[in-house]
Design a protein around this motif. Sequence first.
Motif, PDB file in Angstrom:
ATOM      1  N   HIS A  10       0.808  -1.229   0.000  1.00 48.41           N
ATOM      2  CA  HIS A  10       0.000   0.000   0.000  1.00 48.41           C
ATOM      3  C   HIS A  10       0.840   1.278   0.000  1.00 48.41           C
ATOM      4  O   HIS A  10       0.339   2.348   0.335  1.00 48.41           O
ATOM      5  CB  HIS A  10      -0.980   0.020   1.179  1.00 48.41           C
ATOM      6  CG  HIS A  10      -1.897  -1.158   1.204  1.00 48.41           C
ATOM      7  ND1 HIS A  10      -2.840  -1.401   0.235  1.00 48.41           N
ATOM      8  CD2 HIS A  10      -1.993  -2.195   2.088  1.00 48.41           C
ATOM      9  CE1 HIS A  10      -3.482  -2.526   0.517  1.00 48.41           C
ATOM     10  NE2 HIS A  10      -2.985  -3.024   1.619  1.00 48.41           N
ATOM     11  N   HIS A  39      -3.707   4.984  -4.277  1.00 53.70           N
ATOM     12  CA  HIS A  39      -4.796   4.019  -4.456  1.00 53.70           C
ATOM     13  C   HIS A  39      -5.923   4.464  -5.387  1.00 53.70           C
ATOM     14  O   HIS A  39      -6.767   3.649  -5.737  1.00 53.70           O
ATOM     15  CB  HIS A  39      -5.428   3.683  -3.097  1.00 53.70           C
ATOM     16  CG  HIS A  39      -4.611   2.762  -2.256  1.00 53.70           C
ATOM     17  ND1 HIS A  39      -3.523   3.197  -1.541  1.00 53.70           N
ATOM     18  CD2 HIS A  39      -4.710   1.426  -2.021  1.00 53.70           C
ATOM     19  CE1 HIS A  39      -2.997   2.166  -0.890  1.00 53.70           C
ATOM     20  NE2 HIS A  39      -3.682   1.093  -1.166  1.00 53.70           N
ATOM     21  N   GLU A  79      -7.235  10.161   0.138  1.00 49.53           N
ATOM     22  CA  GLU A  79      -6.007   9.494   0.577  1.00 49.53           C
ATOM     23  C   GLU A  79      -5.222  10.502   1.395  1.00 49.53           C
ATOM     24  O   GLU A  79      -5.163  11.691   1.047  1.00 49.53           O
ATOM     25  CB  GLU A  79      -5.192   8.976  -0.607  1.00 49.53           C
ATOM     26  CG  GLU A  79      -4.164   7.944  -0.217  1.00 49.53           C
ATOM     27  CD  GLU A  79      -3.913   6.875  -1.292  1.00 49.53           C
ATOM     28  OE1 GLU A  79      -2.923   6.141  -1.157  1.00 49.53           O
ATOM     29  OE2 GLU A  79      -4.701   6.762  -2.255  1.00 49.53           O
TER      30      GLU A  79
END
Length: 365
Positions: free
Chosen positions: A16, A20, A30
């Motif tokens: 991650h 995203h 985000e």
Amino acid sequence: MLTIPVNPLQSTQTPHSGYHWDGSGRRFFEGWYYRVTLPDCGQTFAFMYSIEDPIGGQPYSGGAAQVLGVNDEYLCRIFPDVTKFWASRDALALGHWGKTNLNSQPLYLLPSEFAQYVQEGYQATANLNQGFMQDPATGFYCRWEYEIQPVYGWGNQNSIQQSTAGWLSFLQIFEPGWQILMAHGLASGWIDWNGKIYQFQNAPAYGEKNWGGAFPQKWFWLNCNSFDGEPDLALTAGGGRRGVLWWMESVAMIGLHYQGQFYEFVPWNAKVEWDIQPWGRWQMKAKNLDYEIELTGTTHLPGTPLRAPTAKGLQFCCQDTMQGKLTLELRQIRGISPLVILKADSYLCGLEIGGGSWNNFWQST
């Protein structure tokens, strides 16, 4: 101008780390968090970057940068133009240009080029955090540039790094997602806080992020990697009520990196309990098959309100101090009497509560 210096096989890069957003118009945010602690003067600087609805043209489209600085003082700037935001899908790298005389698409710049061409904004990678922002009403400003050497990602050293929320975080089941990017690192550089310059070498640094299209109702957080007499120790713990498909669940976890080893207490391998006051006291304990841990964070300071992404855009909905007191004890379970592996204290712990319904304590397992 050049490409971002990133090694995808770097042992501290976590899952991650990349951006995203899938390019769709669904509600999305985000956020990234960088922190450096200066034990010599007892101060901490936390940098919070966020982007909401990056497709643009939506009621809450835009970006922001916030700094929690000396004595928990606060600075915030909004960057409404989403076309001036950039981020890498493959690695930790992002930036937002505010005032600039460049007409090109935004991208990573050499630090010297950024300082020359971007009058307001920021850029950040796994190894750099740089920017400038100023409150036009007061003239109060912050300028910063420091390099970061990661020590711990999220997992044991020299092994594949873990997703903070487990393998299910790769699916769009749990929202928001949460990932500790760097549990501990060493930062070297400088921060100019309204005219006072703080220079530092190998200062404790930390990084995390969250993302998604839904927002937690309520949460708490403890974080510290500057302990008395324990330079190789990093703690992150937290919990919240978050959406899982069509229901809400309360979850919490504790993660500890110490002398090259990762001690993880999460819902799928441990019993985690917490007792969090509306402000002033955070208590957690957890136990798995091999270890147990107890920690208590306290503060007499009032805390500083911070903005966080919500269903209605960036709002003041959490409260932080970077000068909390923390006591921690880790024990190995052996027969009748557990063996104490570690006792540690700090006066530079980050403490936070967020979301609604903090009228009384939150106690749960």
